[in-house]
Design an enzyme around this catalytic site. Structure first.
Site, PDB file in Angstrom:
ATOM      1  CG  ASP A   1      30.152  49.438  72.333  1.00  0.00           C
ATOM      2  OD1 ASP A   1      29.851  48.327  72.809  1.00  0.00           O
ATOM      3  OD2 ASP A   1      31.332  49.767  72.056  1.00  0.00           O
TER       4      ASP A   1
ATOM      5  CD  GLU B   1      30.581  43.322  79.651  1.00  0.00           C
ATOM      6  OE1 GLU B   1      30.271  44.192  78.824  1.00  0.00           O
ATOM      7  OE2 GLU B   1      31.731  43.189  80.112  1.00  0.00           O
TER       8      GLU B   1
ATOM      9  N   GLY C   1      36.205  43.500  72.844  1.00  0.00           N
ATOM     10  CA  GLY C   1      37.673  43.525  72.883  1.00  0.00           C
ATOM     11  C   GLY C   1      38.313  42.576  71.889  1.00  0.00           C
TER      12      GLY C   1
ATOM     13  CB  SER D   1      41.109  45.040  68.060  1.00  0.00           C
ATOM     14  OG  SER D   1      40.136  45.916  67.505  1.00  0.00           O
TER      15      SER D   1
ATOM     16  CG  ASN E   1      31.550  44.376  70.348  1.00  0.00           C
ATOM     17  OD1 ASN E   1      30.712  43.814  69.647  1.00  0.00           O
ATOM     18  ND2 ASN E   1      31.239  45.021  71.443  1.00  0.00           N
TER      19      ASN E   1
HETATM   20  O1  G3H Z   1      34.278  49.870  74.459  1.00  0.00           O
HETATM   21  C1  G3H Z   1      35.219  50.368  73.923  1.00  0.00           C
HETATM   22  C2  G3H Z   1      35.080  50.938  72.565  1.00  0.00           C
HETATM   23  O2  G3H Z   1      36.261  50.717  71.836  1.00  0.00           O
HETATM   24  C3  G3H Z   1      34.673  52.388  72.608  1.00  0.00           C
HETATM   25  O3  G3H Z   1      35.701  53.172  73.035  1.00  0.00           O
HETATM   26  O4  G3H Z   1      34.707  54.912  74.565  1.00  0.00           O
HETATM   27  O5  G3H Z   1      36.862  55.318  73.373  1.00  0.00           O
HETATM   28  O6  G3H Z   1      34.703  55.298  72.110  1.00  0.00           O
HETATM   29  P1  G3H Z   1      35.475  54.776  73.286  1.00  0.00           P
HETATM   30  P1  13P Z   2      38.634  46.519  70.724  1.00  0.00           P
HETATM   31  O1  13P Z   2      39.256  47.587  71.560  1.00  0.00           O
HETATM   32  O2  13P Z   2      39.394  45.222  70.874  1.00  0.00           O
HETATM   33  O3  13P Z   2      38.500  46.912  69.308  1.00  0.00           O
HETATM   34  O4  13P Z   2      37.165  46.238  71.304  1.00  0.00           O
HETATM   35  C1  13P Z   2      36.082  47.057  70.945  1.00  0.00           C
HETATM   36  C2  13P Z   2      34.863  46.796  71.755  1.00  0.00           C
HETATM   37  O5  13P Z   2      34.728  45.816  72.448  1.00  0.00           O
HETATM   38  C3  13P Z   2      33.782  47.805  71.679  1.00  0.00           C
HETATM   39  O6  13P Z   2      32.745  47.541  72.568  1.00  0.00           O
HETATM   40 ZN    ZN Z   3      33.297  46.685  74.424  1.00  0.00          ZN
END
Ligand code: G3H
Ligand code: 13P
Ligand code: ZN
Length: 333
Positions: free
Chosen positions: A94, A146, A235, A237, A277
């Site tokens: 990711d 992206e 993003g 959620s 995601n």
């Molecule tokens: O892209 C955002 C994801 O929620 C990953 O977040 O870098 O805190 O693991 P993180």
């Molecule tokens: P959320 O923060 O909305 O869960 O998005 C996660 C995401 O896009 C990870 O790449």
């Molecule tokens: Zn993301």
């Protein structure tokens, strides 16, 4: 060098082709620890849903890339043990931020990588994405690119404001880079604070914040320019208010946390958006369950007694997303 095929993993090619045809989306869940991974696999196996396990830079720093990869390998065997004969599990990087990180994941058994050049000038994003695609495709690994920038934090790439994807760029970008899917920006952002209260209206019955709609007009323009091309939504959620309430009632402080309403995600999943995601919702479920145990049983100090309930709540969350929001249940029988 190990191929993802030896690990029983799959890339996103077939998953996405079927999802676009079938009008559903594949869940892409981030994981950082064993409980999250167990919960994701339990939910995917019980619903027979294809699933993408996502590893971010933050996850690699926290848990170690080697350990996470072996956990994903173990997850395939665990899924079979749970009675899922033909698990369709993808291991995805990711927000990869360099060619070197993407290459190391390809060499190490990931079946899909994202190269996030969205913060770079357009031509540099094209060149970097193309370089990753050439290497990854030589090893059967699929690549997500992206265009457009999400507000909030993309790992260490911070942006104050979102810059919607420019539909006039998508044909050129996908043709020049050869990427397999495209993450776009249509108003989502990472984390639990996707909109400020000023951007929202208030539901008169519940007093809850109601976020503004996503830019579906931009999504439609992109779909017209790239018919049948797999689109990814980061993003995504929903920031379930029941979890926020539990957290706040048990010593937490998440005022005005707000996410993407599920009906908007259902609408997206029915379109060319074939990867959605979700990370923050899992963090909220985990935190809500742990805070509740801590508040109700202050003498508890066995991590299994609070990580166990957290895992149970995450299974519930992931199962709900699969069945009630993305519609991917039964698509990997
Ligand atoms: O892209 C955002 C994801 O929620 C990953 O977040 O870098 O805190 O693991 P993180
Ligand atoms: P959320 O923060 O909305 O869960 O998005 C996660 C995401 O896009 C990870 O790449
Ligand atoms: Zn993301």
């Amino acid at each position: 060098m190990v191929s993802f095929k030896e690990l029983g993993l799959v890339n996103t090619k077939d998953m996405f082709a079927k999802a676009i045809k079938g009008g559903y989306a594949i869940p892409a869940f981030n994981f950082n620890n064993m409980e999250q991974l167990q919960a994701i696999i339990k939910a995917a196996a019980s619903t027979k849903s294809p699933v993408i396990l996502q590893v971010s830079k933050g996850a690699r720093n926290y848990a170690n890339q080697t350990l996470l990869r072996y956990m994903a390998q173990g997850a395939v065997e665990y899924a079979k043990e749970l009675g899922w004969e033909n698990p369709q599990i993808c291991l995805h990087l990711d927000h990869g931020d360099s060619f070197e990180v993407c290459k190391s994941c390809v060499d190490f058994g990931f079946s899909s990588v994202m190269i996030d050049g969205s913060h770079l000038p357009y031509e540099e994003n094209v060149a970097l994405t193309k370089k990753v695609v050439e290497y990854a495709h030589a090893h059967g690994v699929t690549v997500e690119g992206e265009l457009g920038v999400l507000a909030g934090v993309e790992d260490e790439v911070a942006s104050e404001v979102s810059h919607y994807t420019k539909p006039e760029e998508v044909i050129d970008f996908t043709e020049k880079t050869g990427c397999d899917s495209l993450a776009i920006s249509i108003g989502t952002s990472h984390g639990a604070y996707k909109f400020t209260p000023e951007q929202c209206t208030v539901d008169p019955e519940t007093g809850r914040l109601v976020p503004p709609p996503l830019a579906f007009d931009i999504l439609e323009e992109i779909m017209e320019k790239l018919p049948g091309f797999p689109i990814v939504l980061h993003g995504s959620s929903s920031v379930p208010q029941e979890y926020v309430d539990i957290i706040n009632a048990n010593g937490g402080a998440l005022p005005n946390a707000v996410g993407i309403p599920e009906e908007q995600l259902r609408k997206a999943a029915a379109s060319a958006v074939c990867k959605i995601n979700i990370d923050s919702d899992s963090r909220l479920a985990f935190t809500a369950a742990v805070r509740k145990v801590f508040a109700e049983k202050p003498a508890e100090f066995d991590p299994r007694k609070y990580c166990g309930p957290a895992r149970d709540l995450m299974v519930e969350l992931y199962t709900h997303k699969i069945k009630e929001v993305l519609g991917s249940d039964g698509k990997a029988e």
